[in-house]
Design an enzyme around this catalytic site. Sequence first.
Site: not given
Ligand code: E4P
Length: 217
Positions: A83
Amino acid sequence: MKFFVDTADVKDIRELNELGLLDGVTTNPSLIMKAGRDIKEVTKEICDIVDGPVSAEVTATEFTAMMKEADILSKIADNICIKVPLTFDGLRACKAITSDGRKVNVTLCFAATQALLAAKAGATFISPFIGRIDDMGVDGMELISEIRTIYDNYDFKTEILAASVRTVNHVKQAALIGADVATVPPATLRALVKHPLTDKGLDAFLADWAKTGQKIG
Ligand code: E4P
């Protein structure tokens, strides 16, 4: 639509995987912090549980350092998906990592034009953050819709991974628009099965069944 679970909590992952619900997992530095575990150790454990892609995020912000971290994370397991953030260094890393056949999830996407760049950089997944856009008083689902149109216009193969999902309705809307994947927190994934009429209907069937005095097995 594929379901990923958005957590680094191994207990939740194991349980949801046993229900047959999981096609993958996404983690991020905040989720690793919440789990209170060593990143390599917990990521390895997750990769052993789930067959699909497990996103592990680099924390470096400069290209060379990102590539070094990506190489370390890639060695954890075959199903690691690297990522990277949606920055120029992140996109450059995306191009380099995907060029040698590894999967990349480009994260922190808040605009359709950013998603266009990620697709051009060869991203396997683009992660538009629905909930965080909603938090600003703008409809996050609009972004999913715009990206779907752009990717279909040019036949980009990058999969739309709806992220920052907070509600059952987010999952429904993302599926209606045609997002390829939703990454969903464990509690929201469990909430998908719930409907008051299902519970009420089941109670009524069981009450009538008891009155028959019968047993199936
Ligand atoms: C995506 O890969 C992120 O880990 C995640 O969806 C972020 O979500 P949040 O805005 O609830 O922290």
